[in-house]
Design a protein around this motif. Structure first.
Motif, short mmCIF file in Angstrom:
data_model
loop_
_atom_site.label_atom_id
_atom_site.label_comp_id
_atom_site.label_asym_id
_atom_site.label_seq_id
_atom_site.Cartn_x
_atom_site.Cartn_y
_atom_site.Cartn_z
N PHE A 1 1.11 -1.22 -0.05
CA PHE A 1 0.02 0.01 -0.03
C PHE A 1 0.71 1.33 -0.12
N ALA A 2 0.35 2.13 -0.81
CA ALA A 2 1.16 3.51 -0.87
C ALA A 2 0.42 4.45 -0.11
N CYS A 3 0.77 5.29 0.78
CA CYS A 3 0.04 6.10 1.34
C CYS A 3 0.57 7.98 1.02
N ALA A 4 -0.18 8.68 0.35
CA ALA A 4 0.49 9.80 -0.27
C ALA A 4 -0.60 10.85 0.42
N GLY A 5 -0.36 11.94 -0.45
CA GLY A 5 -1.11 12.99 -0.08
C GLY A 5 -2.51 13.48 -0.47
N ASN A 6 -2.92 12.66 -1.65
CA ASN A 6 -4.24 12.90 -2.42
C ASN A 6 -5.36 12.10 -1.50
N GLU B 1 -8.28 9.36 -8.42
CA GLU B 1 -7.87 8.06 -9.43
C GLU B 1 -6.56 8.91 -10.19
N LYS B 2 -6.37 9.89 -10.67
CA LYS B 2 -5.52 10.14 -11.55
C LYS B 2 -4.12 10.44 -10.86
N ASP B 3 -4.10 10.78 -9.64
CA ASP B 3 -3.02 10.84 -9.01
C ASP B 3 -2.37 9.45 -8.37
N ILE B 4 -3.32 8.72 -8.25
CA ILE B 4 -2.90 7.18 -7.74
C ILE B 4 -2.33 6.51 -9.05
N GLU B 5 -2.79 7.07 -10.26
CA GLU B 5 -2.19 6.32 -11.25
C GLU B 5 -0.59 6.67 -11.48
#
Ligand SMILES: Cc1cc2nc3c(=O)[nH]c(=O)nc-3n(C[C@H](O)[C@H](O)[C@H](O)COP(=O)(O)O)c2cc1C
Length: 171
Positions: A75-80, A84-88
């Motif tokens: 799992f990635a944990c980021a700012g957004n 969907e487009k940022d996860i891609e």
């Protein structure tokens, strides 16, 4: 055989998710730096999660090298907040198509809070902030980053682990 949740977390968000996941599954929990490659053979199922910094997941190179044959949950944990487009973009920046078909990937929303950053990164951010503030004709992204210094975001929520936990239980 045992199961384990490994994590690398600079600001505490991946740690929070890893803790919730391990407790929900009743799996062992360990910081990646305290886990040795030679221990992999002792574990049947492995989950790894970390934060995204400048597009890259912390420690992902090491994880993908260690698990080039064995499928794990990542799992990635980021700012957004689940955009969907940022996860891609995160997937493209960190994995090849082959790696994405070998491993099961999940995204867990974190948020951005520059005040939680410590050490060298904190000093670099402070310089970056000053340079940005002085910059003329800022882009939309630059304005959003600058806003993050004064308006931290936090999307961390236990509900976000549900899909990952259901998948892990199905293994
Ligand atoms: C210096 C810095 C750089 C970051 N870079 C990105 C990035 O490139 N993309 C993104 O989506 N989030 C970015 N973030 C947000 C982090 O990925 C987010 O806060 C994450 O939850 C951190 O996880 P951790 O607390 O487990 O380390 C950044 C945060 C900081 C403080």
């Amino acid at each position: 055989m045992k199961n384990i949740v490994l994590y690398k977390s600079k600001c505490g968000n991946s740690l929070q998710y890893a803790t919730w996941i391990a407790s929900e599954l009743n799996w062992e929990l360990r910081e990646l730096s305290k886990f040795k490659k030679s221990e992999i053979k002792n574990y049947q199922n492995i989950i790894f999660g970390s934060g995204v910094y400048m597009g890259k997941m912390s420690q992902i190179k090491k994880i993908l090298a260690w698990f080039s044959q064995k499928s794990i949950i990542i799992f990635a944990c980021a700012g957004n907040n689940n955009i969907e487009k940022d996860i891609e973009v995160i997937k493209k920046n960190n994995f090849s198509e082959e790696q994405l078909s070998l491993h099961k990937f999940f995204y867990l929303p974190g948020g951005v809070d520059f005040s939680k950053v410590k050490g060298l990164l904190k000093m670099m951010l402070s310089v970056f902030q000053k340079v940005m503030q002085k910059k003329q004709n800022k882009t939309e992204d630059e304005i959003a980053i600058l806003e993050g210094f004064t308006n931290p975001t936090n999307y961390v929520d236990r509900l976000h682990i549900n899909d990952l936990v259901s998948y892990a239980k199905s293994l």
